[in-house]
Scaffold this active site. Structure first.
Site, PDB file in Angstrom:
ATOM      1  N   LEU A 138       1.000  -1.173   0.203  1.00 17.88           N
ATOM      2  CA  LEU A 138       0.507   0.123  -0.007  1.00 17.88           C
ATOM      3  C   LEU A 138       0.573   1.233  -0.076  1.00 17.88           C
ATOM      4  CD1 LEU A 138      -3.264   0.161   2.481  1.00 17.88           C
ATOM      5  CD2 LEU A 138      -1.861   2.452   1.452  1.00 17.88           C
ATOM      6  N   VAL A 153       1.312   5.245  -0.962  1.00 18.97           N
ATOM      7  CA  VAL A 153      -0.333   6.653  -1.616  1.00 18.97           C
ATOM      8  C   VAL A 153       1.587   7.593  -2.334  1.00 18.97           C
ATOM      9  CG1 VAL A 153      -0.709   9.039  -1.087  1.00 18.97           C
ATOM     10  CG2 VAL A 153      -1.588   6.962   0.176  1.00 18.97           C
ATOM     11  N   GLU A 179       2.398  -6.711   6.684  1.00 17.86           N
ATOM     12  CA  GLU A 179       3.447  -7.131   7.808  1.00 17.86           C
ATOM     13  C   GLU A 179       3.844  -5.648   7.220  1.00 17.86           C
ATOM     14  OE1 GLU A 179       3.918  -8.910   4.804  1.00 17.86           O
ATOM     15  OE2 GLU A 179       3.735 -11.203   6.365  1.00 17.86           O
ATOM     16  N   ASN A 227       7.642   1.928  10.624  1.00 16.88           N
ATOM     17  CA  ASN A 227       6.580   2.896   9.821  1.00 16.88           C
ATOM     18  C   ASN A 227       5.616   2.951  11.165  1.00 16.88           C
ATOM     19  OD1 ASN A 227       4.956   4.108   8.671  1.00 16.88           O
ATOM     20  ND2 ASN A 227       5.321   2.803   6.589  1.00 16.88           N
ATOM     21  N   TYR A 245      -3.244   1.368  10.765  1.00 13.41           N
ATOM     22  CA  TYR A 245      -3.572  -0.065  11.397  1.00 13.41           C
ATOM     23  C   TYR A 245      -4.398  -0.264  12.322  1.00 13.41           C
ATOM     24  CZ  TYR A 245      -0.870  -0.330   7.030  1.00 13.41           C
ATOM     25  OH  TYR A 245      -0.257  -0.382   5.595  1.00 13.41           O
TER      26      TYR A 245
END
Length: 158
Positions: free
Chosen positions: A81, A83, A115, A120, A127
């Site tokens: 994922l 952006v 994962e 991060n 999440y």
């Protein structure tokens, strides 16, 4: 690109769409801008085969973010994922994540797994805010210069 759903982004309409090989140049631009160790074109092509899906967020016809996931039986795994740097902190990552959760719920998936780099903390917070919990760790999972970084394994039961 097939548009499936839209959402508001800073007063304008954005859409979600299924991604394919034609979207690879835009995907790779975002990937290379977002990660110190980006996926290769070959890795993305591998993730456009059976069992995988790639979805993107489009704003003004331009790809602003994407996610790649893999499904097997009643489990879905978020592979990537990202952006576009010029569109971070605008809710695109959250909207992509919610879109994925919604699609997987409709497909009767039992659990979602991902994962995330140990360092991060922003992604981990995102999440967690969407219901994921830490269920494990993969030591030395990600490259990090001359060393390796652990991955935090997170899961959401649907």
């Amino acid at each position: 690109m097939v548009s499936e759903r839209s959402f508001r982004l800073k007063g304008a309409e954005s859409t979600f769409g299924r991604l394919g090989e034609a979207d690879l140049p835009a995907i790779l631009d975002i990937e290379r801008g977002g990660y110190g160790y980006p996926w290769s074109e070959a890795q993305f092509l591998d993730c456009m085969g059976e069992g995988f899906e790639a979805w993107g967020s489009f704003f003004g016809g331009r790809l602003t973010g994407y996610l790649v996931h893999w499904q097997v039986l009643d489990e879905a795994h978020l592979m990537n994922l990202c952006v576009d740097r010029s569109h971070t902190r605008q809710g695109i990552g959250r909207q992509l994540l919610r879109h994925w959760i919604s699609r997987m719920t409709c497909q009767n998936m039992g659990e979602l797994i991902l994962e995330v780099r140990e360092s991060n903390l922003g992604a981990q917070a995102l999440y967690r805010s969407e219901g994921f919990v830490q269920v494990g760790e993969r030591p030395d999972y990600y490259p990090d210069g001359g060393k390796r970084e652990s991955a935090i394994i997170m899961m959401l039961r649907l």
